[in-house]
Structure formats: C-alpha cells, structure tokens
Design an enzyme around this catalytic site. Structure first.
Site, PDB file in Angstrom:
ATOM      1  N   GLY A  87       0.364  -5.072   1.085  1.00 55.67           N
ATOM      2  CA  GLY A  87      -0.732  -5.002  -0.058  1.00 55.67           C
ATOM      3  C   GLY A  87      -0.611  -5.813  -1.041  1.00 55.67           C
ATOM      4  O   GLY A  87      -1.542  -6.162  -1.909  1.00 55.67           O
ATOM      5  N   GLU A  89      -0.739  -9.219  -0.513  1.00 54.61           N
ATOM      6  CA  GLU A  89      -2.305  -9.469  -0.236  1.00 54.61           C
ATOM      7  C   GLU A  89      -2.960  -9.506  -1.675  1.00 54.61           C
ATOM      8  O   GLU A  89      -3.845 -10.078  -1.791  1.00 54.61           O
ATOM      9  CB  GLU A  89      -2.899  -8.327   0.623  1.00 54.61           C
ATOM     10  CG  GLU A  89      -2.206  -8.546   2.204  1.00 54.61           C
ATOM     11  CD  GLU A  89      -2.654  -7.431   2.944  1.00 54.61           C
ATOM     12  OE1 GLU A  89      -2.175  -6.240   2.587  1.00 54.61           O
ATOM     13  OE2 GLU A  89      -3.273  -7.540   3.954  1.00 54.61           O
ATOM     14  N   GLU A  98       3.913  -5.277   7.498  1.00 51.30           N
ATOM     15  CA  GLU A  98       3.471  -4.321   8.190  1.00 51.30           C
ATOM     16  C   GLU A  98       3.837  -4.039   9.685  1.00 51.30           C
ATOM     17  O   GLU A  98       3.879  -2.806  10.066  1.00 51.30           O
ATOM     18  CB  GLU A  98       2.038  -4.512   8.166  1.00 51.30           C
ATOM     19  CG  GLU A  98       1.175  -4.330   6.792  1.00 51.30           C
ATOM     20  CD  GLU A  98       1.288  -5.547   5.692  1.00 51.30           C
ATOM     21  OE1 GLU A  98       2.078  -6.354   6.200  1.00 51.30           O
ATOM     22  OE2 GLU A  98       0.641  -5.428   5.041  1.00 51.30           O
ATOM     23  N   ALA A 133       0.905  -1.120   0.290  1.00 50.41           N
ATOM     24  CA  ALA A 133      -0.004  -0.044  -0.047  1.00 50.41           C
ATOM     25  C   ALA A 133       1.061   1.389   0.236  1.00 50.41           C
ATOM     26  O   ALA A 133       1.955   1.097   0.473  1.00 50.41           O
ATOM     27  CB  ALA A 133      -0.807   0.090   1.127  1.00 50.41           C
TER      28      ALA A 133
HETATM   29  N1  COA Z   1       4.403   3.207  -0.543  1.00 51.27           N
HETATM   30  C1  COA Z   1       4.917   4.217  -1.332  1.00 51.27           C
HETATM   31  N2  COA Z   1       6.064   4.299  -1.997  1.00 51.27           N
HETATM   32  C2  COA Z   1       6.994   3.368  -2.134  1.00 51.27           C
HETATM   33  C3  COA Z   1       6.530   2.140  -1.522  1.00 51.27           C
HETATM   34  C4  COA Z   1       5.085   1.896  -0.723  1.00 51.27           C
HETATM   35  N3  COA Z   1       4.894   0.914  -0.244  1.00 51.27           N
HETATM   36  N4  COA Z   1       7.474   0.949  -1.947  1.00 51.27           N
HETATM   37  C5  COA Z   1       8.335   1.702  -2.616  1.00 51.27           C
HETATM   38  N5  COA Z   1       8.015   3.118  -2.657  1.00 51.27           N
HETATM   39  C6  COA Z   1       8.640   4.146  -3.483  1.00 51.27           C
HETATM   40  C7  COA Z   1       9.791   4.778  -2.667  1.00 51.27           C
HETATM   41  O1  COA Z   1       9.473   5.739  -1.533  1.00 51.27           O
HETATM   42  C8  COA Z   1      10.742   5.497  -3.704  1.00 51.27           C
HETATM   43  O2  COA Z   1      10.070   6.525  -4.153  1.00 51.27           O
HETATM   44  P1  COA Z   1      11.057   7.712  -4.206  1.00 51.27           P
HETATM   45  O3  COA Z   1      12.014   7.461  -5.191  1.00 51.27           O
HETATM   46  O4  COA Z   1      10.184   8.813  -4.634  1.00 51.27           O
HETATM   47  O5  COA Z   1      11.932   7.968  -2.998  1.00 51.27           O
HETATM   48  C9  COA Z   1      10.428   4.415  -4.943  1.00 51.27           C
HETATM   49  O6  COA Z   1       9.494   3.512  -4.559  1.00 51.27           O
HETATM   50  C10 COA Z   1      11.477   2.925  -5.050  1.00 51.27           C
HETATM   51  O7  COA Z   1      11.686   2.586  -3.846  1.00 51.27           O
HETATM   52  P2  COA Z   1      13.112   2.690  -3.048  1.00 51.27           P
HETATM   53  O8  COA Z   1      12.922   2.156  -1.407  1.00 51.27           O
HETATM   54  O9  COA Z   1      14.037   3.726  -3.159  1.00 51.27           O
HETATM   55  O10 COA Z   1      13.649   1.060  -3.878  1.00 51.27           O
HETATM   56  P3  COA Z   1      14.752   0.184  -2.900  1.00 51.27           P
HETATM   57  O11 COA Z   1      15.277  -0.816  -4.023  1.00 51.27           O
HETATM   58  O12 COA Z   1      15.765   0.803  -2.244  1.00 51.27           O
HETATM   59  O13 COA Z   1      13.872  -0.836  -1.970  1.00 51.27           O
HETATM   60  C11 COA Z   1      11.900  -2.028  -1.110  1.00 51.27           C
HETATM   61  C12 COA Z   1      12.914  -1.453  -2.338  1.00 51.27           C
HETATM   62  C13 COA Z   1      10.748  -2.699  -1.620  1.00 51.27           C
HETATM   63  C14 COA Z   1      12.679  -2.801  -0.145  1.00 51.27           C
HETATM   64  C15 COA Z   1      11.353  -0.763  -0.410  1.00 51.27           C
HETATM   65  O14 COA Z   1      10.834   0.415  -1.380  1.00 51.27           O
HETATM   66  C16 COA Z   1      10.451  -0.806   0.639  1.00 51.27           C
HETATM   67  O15 COA Z   1      10.624  -1.252   1.836  1.00 51.27           O
HETATM   68  N6  COA Z   1       9.287  -0.489   0.434  1.00 51.27           N
HETATM   69  C17 COA Z   1       8.098  -0.502   1.390  1.00 51.27           C
HETATM   70  C18 COA Z   1       7.784  -1.764   1.538  1.00 51.27           C
HETATM   71  C19 COA Z   1       6.714  -2.100   2.593  1.00 51.27           C
HETATM   72  O16 COA Z   1       6.708  -1.992   3.584  1.00 51.27           O
HETATM   73  N7  COA Z   1       5.348  -2.528   2.194  1.00 51.27           N
HETATM   74  C20 COA Z   1       4.024  -2.601   3.051  1.00 51.27           C
HETATM   75  C21 COA Z   1       3.503  -1.445   3.215  1.00 51.27           C
HETATM   76  S1  COA Z   1       1.957  -1.796   4.107  1.00 51.27           S
END
Ligand code: COA
Length: 259
Positions: free
Chosen positions: A114, A117, A137, A68
């Site tokens: 999400g 999910e 989460e 999400a």
């Molecule tokens: N919501 C909003 N934005 C997200 C996102 C999310 N769940 N997951 C990734 N993004 C965005 C990042 O903020 C970033 O945006 P920016 O370039 O404007 O800063 C872009 O996507 C790229 O992600 P980034 O984190 O730079 O890539 P990474 O390769 O370093 O890491 C992940 C990849 C998947 C490990 C990391 O993005 C992450 O942990 N995301 C969240 C996962 C999460 O907790 N999901 C559950 C949400 S309830």
C-alpha cells in the site's frame, strides 16, 4: 481539519503543503485511521487556495510507508477486505491521483505494498538513493488492493509490473528509475529540496492549465476512449481563462507571466 491528526504532520509553507505520515514505530503502515485522516487532509488542502502543491513523505529515515497495516487486516472477512480496498482506493488513492494540484511523493525509504500504491497514486515520485520499493502482497497470499495492479503497469509496462507483482521482489531506487517507476533518484539529504524545485517551476505556470492537464492525462488512462475528447474540451475551455489572457499577453510583451 478540525482536530490535530494522530498520524500526520502537516505544514504549509510557500504555497506547498508538506504531509508527513507520522507512524514511524510501525514504518508508517496504513491503518484505517491513517487513511481516514489523509482523506480529510486532502479535502482541506484542495479547498485551500494558498496551497498550490503537495509533498507527501514518511516520518523517519527508514520508511515512506511499509504497506497496509497487516496486523489490522489479519482477521478481516472478504467483505471487510472489499470495503477496505474500496474506501482506500476511492477516498485516498483516487483522490490523490485526480488531485487538481501537483502531488509529489518523496520516497524516503521502504515503499511497499500500500505504500508503493500510495506513491504511485501521486503525480510524480522522487526517491532517495536508499529507497526500496515493491508489491510483496503475493507473499501474504493476497494481491495489491489499492490500485497496484492497475497503476504499476501504467508506469513500468505489463512485463515489469507482472514480474514485480508475481515475485514480490523489493527493488532498489536505481532500478525503479530505470524502469520508470520513479522520476528522479537523489541523495536522501536532497529529497525534499528536489521536490521543492519541481514544484517551484510548476508554481510559475498556470495552475488552471495544470489542473486541466492532470485531468486530461488521467481520463486518457482511466477511460481511454474519452481521452482525446477530454483534451479537446479542456484545450478549448482554457481559452476562456484569465490565465490564457495573461500567458499570451506576457509572451507578446516579452515578459514573465503573472499567474
Ligand atoms: N503492517 C503492520 N506493521 C508493520 C508493517 C505493516 N505493513 N510493516 C512494518 N510493520 C511494523 C513491524 O511489525 C514492527 O512492529 P513491532 O516493532 O511492533 O514488531 C515495526 O513496524 C518495525 O518493522 P520491522 O519488521 O521490525 O523492521 P525491519 O527493518 O526488520 O523490516 C520491512 C522492514 C519493511 C522489510 C518489514 O517491516 C516488512 O516486511 N514489512 C511488511 C511489508 C509488507 O509486506 N507490506 C505489504 C503489506 S500488504
């Protein structure tokens, strides 16, 4: 859909609808508009008789859906969070889960929160060898809100589900396969063709029988006390369908059925 969606690519070919979440700069994170558009796409595809199955995937080679949209919900009150969870579950996840035609998630990268999910709401999951999956989460101080606490135990059992949910760990595709979270793991380049092969097999079967089977399986999981009864009713109703006439005639005439 009346207008071109902002966050999706949609292509219909050989009876299959290819839905691609197309927000790669945010790793295809699910914001309100993504969910609304997906709900509208599903409604359109359900009514489209040319469409017999769906492959759902994410744009780019990094993510299926990374969860999400954390930025969007950061300021939400608990009332707004409840509404977000309710509409996401009812309009998208439940819609996919009960969709009367086969829906396969092609997990091409991160499927987190999400995103996992969403994949779990599909009927079948095929993951690329590079896919990474988890429900992180609890590291944000929340819990899964799009059905994760219910659907993960259905797939991997209570013990593994609680382990994944309580640690928030991100697991590799091969572990997902061993645990039953995904049906198949294939090289990235074979992801879509593997999903297509599964669907092609289903297209040779009766679509009315497939729809009834999806429904019976789901009712058994959602309302266990009704499952066997639903199966009996659906089994009986199948005898009134043209597909039953054709399927049995084809067997007796030693030919392939033409559903
Ligand atoms: N919501 C909003 N934005 C997200 C996102 C999310 N769940 N997951 C990734 N993004 C965005 C990042 O903020 C970033 O945006 P920016 O370039 O404007 O800063 C872009 O996507 C790229 O992600 P980034 O984190 O730079 O890539 P990474 O390769 O370093 O890491 C992940 C990849 C998947 C490990 C990391 O993005 C992450 O942990 N995301 C969240 C996962 C999460 O907790 N999901 C559950 C949400 S309830």
């Amino acid at each position: 859909m009346k207008k071109t969606p902002t966050y999706f690519l949609l292509d219909i070919k050989n009876n299959t609808a290819y839905i691609t979440v197309n927000r790669p700069d945010k790793l295809n994170a699910l914001n309100t508009l993504v969910l609304k558009e997906l709900s509208e796409i599903l409604t359109t595809l359900e009514a489209n008789e040319d469409v017999r199955g769906i492959i759902l995937t994410g744009a780019g080679d990094k993510a299926f859906v990374a969860g999400a949209d954390i930025k969007e919900f950061q300021e939400f009150s608990s009332d707004e969070a409840w509404q977000l969870s309710k509409s996401g579950q009812e309009e998208v996840m439940d819609n996919l889960y009960t969709f009367p035609k086969p829906v396969i998630a092609a997990i091409n990268g991160f499927a987190l929160g999400g995103g996992l999910e969403l994949a779990m709401a599909c009927h079948i999951r095929v993951a690329s060898e590079e896919a990474k999956m988890g429900l992180p989460e609890v590291s944000l101080g929340i819990i899964p809100g799009y059905g994760g606490t219910q659907r993960l135990p259905q797939l991997v059992g209570r013990g593994k589900a609680l382990e994944m949910i309580m640690t928030g760990d991100i697991i590799e595709a091969k572990d997902g396969l061993q645990w039953g979270l995904v049906n198949h793991v294939v090289p990235q380049g074979e992801l879509i063709s593997t999903c297509e092969r599964l669907l092609e097999k289903m297209y040779q079967r009766s679509s009315s029988a497939i729809a009834a089977a999806i429904r019976a399986v789901n009712i058994g999981l959602m309302e266990p006390e009704r499952g066997y009864e639903e199966e009996m009713d659906a089994f009986a109703n199948a005898f009134d369908t043209p597909d039953f006439q054709e399927g049995v005639a084809a067997f007796l005439e030693k030919r392939k059925p033409n559903f």
